[in-house]
Design a protein around this motif. Structure first.
Motif, mmCIF file in Angstrom:
data_model
loop_
_atom_site.group_PDB
_atom_site.id
_atom_site.type_symbol
_atom_site.label_atom_id
_atom_site.label_comp_id
_atom_site.label_asym_id
_atom_site.label_seq_id
_atom_site.Cartn_x
_atom_site.Cartn_y
_atom_site.Cartn_z
ATOM 1 N N ALA A 124 0.742 -1.313 0.164
ATOM 2 C CA ALA A 124 -0.055 0.011 -0.180
ATOM 3 C C ALA A 124 0.804 1.382 -0.146
ATOM 4 O O ALA A 124 1.885 1.436 0.598
ATOM 5 C CB ALA A 124 -0.915 0.154 1.306
ATOM 6 N N ASN A 125 0.419 2.126 -0.864
ATOM 7 C CA ASN A 125 0.899 3.712 -0.681
ATOM 8 C C ASN A 125 0.097 4.564 -0.203
ATOM 9 O O ASN A 125 -1.229 4.305 0.424
ATOM 10 C CB ASN A 125 1.128 4.048 -2.162
ATOM 11 C CG ASN A 125 0.087 3.632 -3.236
ATOM 12 O OD1 ASN A 125 -0.834 3.612 -2.807
ATOM 13 N ND2 ASN A 125 0.718 3.685 -4.294
ATOM 14 N N ALA A 126 0.351 5.982 -0.254
ATOM 15 C CA ALA A 126 -0.690 7.066 0.492
ATOM 16 C C ALA A 126 -2.021 6.924 -0.513
ATOM 17 O O ALA A 126 -3.143 7.136 0.444
ATOM 18 C CB ALA A 126 0.008 8.285 0.077
ATOM 19 N N GLU A 127 -2.031 6.664 -1.843
ATOM 20 C CA GLU A 127 -3.140 6.709 -2.539
ATOM 21 C C GLU A 127 -4.110 5.566 -2.042
ATOM 22 O O GLU A 127 -5.388 5.616 -1.547
ATOM 23 C CB GLU A 127 -3.064 6.229 -4.049
ATOM 24 C CG GLU A 127 -4.211 6.363 -4.746
ATOM 25 C CD GLU A 127 -3.876 5.482 -5.956
ATOM 26 O OE1 GLU A 127 -2.647 5.227 -6.299
ATOM 27 O OE2 GLU A 127 -4.785 5.402 -6.830
ATOM 28 N N ILE A 128 -3.636 4.268 -1.624
ATOM 29 C CA ILE A 128 -4.362 3.324 -1.011
ATOM 30 C C ILE A 128 -4.846 3.733 0.391
ATOM 31 O O ILE A 128 -6.086 3.271 0.882
ATOM 32 C CB ILE A 128 -3.625 1.973 -1.082
ATOM 33 C CG1 ILE A 128 -3.369 1.738 -2.575
ATOM 34 C CG2 ILE A 128 -4.288 0.836 -0.450
ATOM 35 C CD1 ILE A 128 -2.480 0.382 -2.959
ATOM 36 N N ALA A 129 -3.863 4.193 1.246
ATOM 37 C CA ALA A 129 -4.478 4.605 2.529
ATOM 38 C C ALA A 129 -5.549 5.513 2.301
ATOM 39 O O ALA A 129 -6.585 5.388 3.371
ATOM 40 C CB ALA A 129 -3.102 5.102 3.249
ATOM 41 N N MET A 130 -5.620 6.437 1.491
ATOM 42 C CA MET A 130 -6.649 7.467 1.490
ATOM 43 C C MET A 130 -7.856 6.542 0.780
ATOM 44 O O MET A 130 -9.220 6.933 1.413
ATOM 45 C CB MET A 130 -6.387 8.541 0.511
ATOM 46 C CG MET A 130 -5.411 9.397 0.914
ATOM 47 S SD MET A 130 -6.257 10.350 2.462
ATOM 48 C CE MET A 130 -7.525 11.309 2.018
ATOM 49 N N GLY A 160 4.940 2.786 -0.666
ATOM 50 C CA GLY A 160 5.073 4.278 -1.097
ATOM 51 C C GLY A 160 5.980 5.205 0.055
ATOM 52 O O GLY A 160 5.764 4.917 1.011
ATOM 53 N N ILE A 161 6.701 6.129 -0.553
ATOM 54 C CA ILE A 161 7.381 7.038 0.220
ATOM 55 C C ILE A 161 6.629 7.727 1.224
ATOM 56 O O ILE A 161 6.730 8.052 2.143
ATOM 57 C CB ILE A 161 8.571 7.741 -0.450
ATOM 58 C CG1 ILE A 161 9.444 8.456 0.460
ATOM 59 C CG2 ILE A 161 7.749 8.853 -1.519
ATOM 60 C CD1 ILE A 161 10.376 7.552 1.187
ATOM 61 N N GLY A 162 5.327 8.147 0.586
ATOM 62 C CA GLY A 162 4.224 8.919 1.351
ATOM 63 C C GLY A 162 4.021 8.416 2.622
ATOM 64 O O GLY A 162 3.938 8.900 3.549
ATOM 65 N N ILE A 163 4.188 7.038 2.595
ATOM 66 C CA ILE A 163 3.627 6.313 4.013
ATOM 67 C C ILE A 163 4.662 6.415 5.140
ATOM 68 O O ILE A 163 4.428 6.715 6.361
ATOM 69 C CB ILE A 163 3.491 4.800 3.858
ATOM 70 C CG1 ILE A 163 2.284 4.358 2.688
ATOM 71 C CG2 ILE A 163 3.485 3.923 5.145
ATOM 72 C CD1 ILE A 163 1.035 4.872 3.222
ATOM 73 N N ILE A 164 6.072 6.498 4.617
ATOM 74 C CA ILE A 164 7.168 6.628 5.540
ATOM 75 C C ILE A 164 7.224 8.195 5.978
ATOM 76 O O ILE A 164 7.359 8.403 7.143
ATOM 77 C CB ILE A 164 8.668 6.458 4.741
ATOM 78 C CG1 ILE A 164 8.482 4.920 4.092
ATOM 79 C CG2 ILE A 164 9.839 6.602 5.545
ATOM 80 C CD1 ILE A 164 8.242 3.876 4.814
#
Ligand code: UDP
Length: 240
Positions: A37-43, A65-69
């Motif tokens: 999962a990345n930020a898009e999937i978390a949203m 995704g780097i967004g998660i980090i």
């Protein structure tokens, strides 16, 4: 260890630790559902209750995704590293090749899938590919589920994009006895050679996402979720 970002519990240790965890699961024939999962999937999980329920049922949610980090940093939580789904998939294939474990591939266009299979056969000459099917198939006939029940692969890589791949895994995993089921998004496109990953310099600068947008501007729509993700992370931090 797990770290919660928005509504998802992410695996927060290193890729090596994740691999050891998965290899133990394979050894014990422990059914496992992996979401990358990345930020898009978390949203997406935040706005879609059905998907959130599915994600909560997953055994491992990998920070792809780097967004998660970055989100973890904003909330003063610690995720050791980004673990790109494609790298995890390749590491599992290497392990399967070495240990004669059975692999099944489901997803992508037929031509892409065939190209990927021939690339894999060249590189991993002992890889035991027990079956594969392209991803443009009406699942209502249970053809692939039945094939998996009979063939009992150790790993089932599903490349249909989110949420299709996770919906499918969530349904099928309940009907089988074993298998590491992993949603891998566009990874078959990369291994087939149809899509290039960003050069290492871009990856090291955490700009793989930008490279993807520049190579395929249609993808820009996906990244509009990113600023919203950051706002949600900040809002959540206030409530922690
Ligand atoms: N795909 C598929 N069946 C479908 C829709 C998509 O097999 O009904 C495949 C598509 O060909 C591509 C992958 O799913 O290979 C999705 O890749 P994408 O880049 O959209 O996924 P992401 O990595 O962004 O989740």
């Amino acid at each position: 260890m797990r770290v919660k970002i928005l509504d998802l519990e992410f695996f927060s240790d290193s890729k090596q630790e994740l691999l050891e965890d998965i290899f133990t699961r394979v050894k014990n024939n422990q059914k496992t559902f992996i979401i990358t999962a990345n930020a898009e999937i978390a949203m997406y999980a935040r706005s879609n209750k059905d998907y959130l329920e599915i994600a909560k049922g997953a055994d491992l949610i990998v920070p792809d995704g780097i967004g998660i980090i970055k989100g973890a940093k904003i909330q003063k939580k610690h995720i050791k590293e980004r673990i790109p789904g494609i790298e995890l998939m390749i590491n599992l294939i290497e392990h399967a090749n070495y240990n004669n474990e059975k692999v099944y591939f489901y997803g992508a266009k037929e031509e892409t899938l065939n190209k990927m299979i021939s690339n894999l056969k060249l590189k991993y000459s002992s890889l035991n590919i027990v079956g594969y099917h392209h991803g443009y198939h009406d699942d209502s006939d249970n053809k692939i589920t039945n094939e998996i029940k009979t063939l009992k692969p150790d790993y089932i890589f599903v490349a249909k994009g989110c949420p299709l791949q996770d919906d499918w895994i969530n349904k099928v995993i309940k009907e089988v006895d074993k298998g590491i089921f992993m949603g891998v998004g566009g990874s078959f496109d990369v291994i087939s050679g149809n899509v290039k990953r960003a050069p290492k310099v871009w990856q090291n600068l955490n700009l793989e996402w930008l490279y993807r947008v520049l190579s395929d501007p249609k993808r820009i729509n996906r990244y509009v979720a990113l600023p919203k993700f950051v706002l949600e992370v900040i809002k959540d931090r206030r409530n922690i």
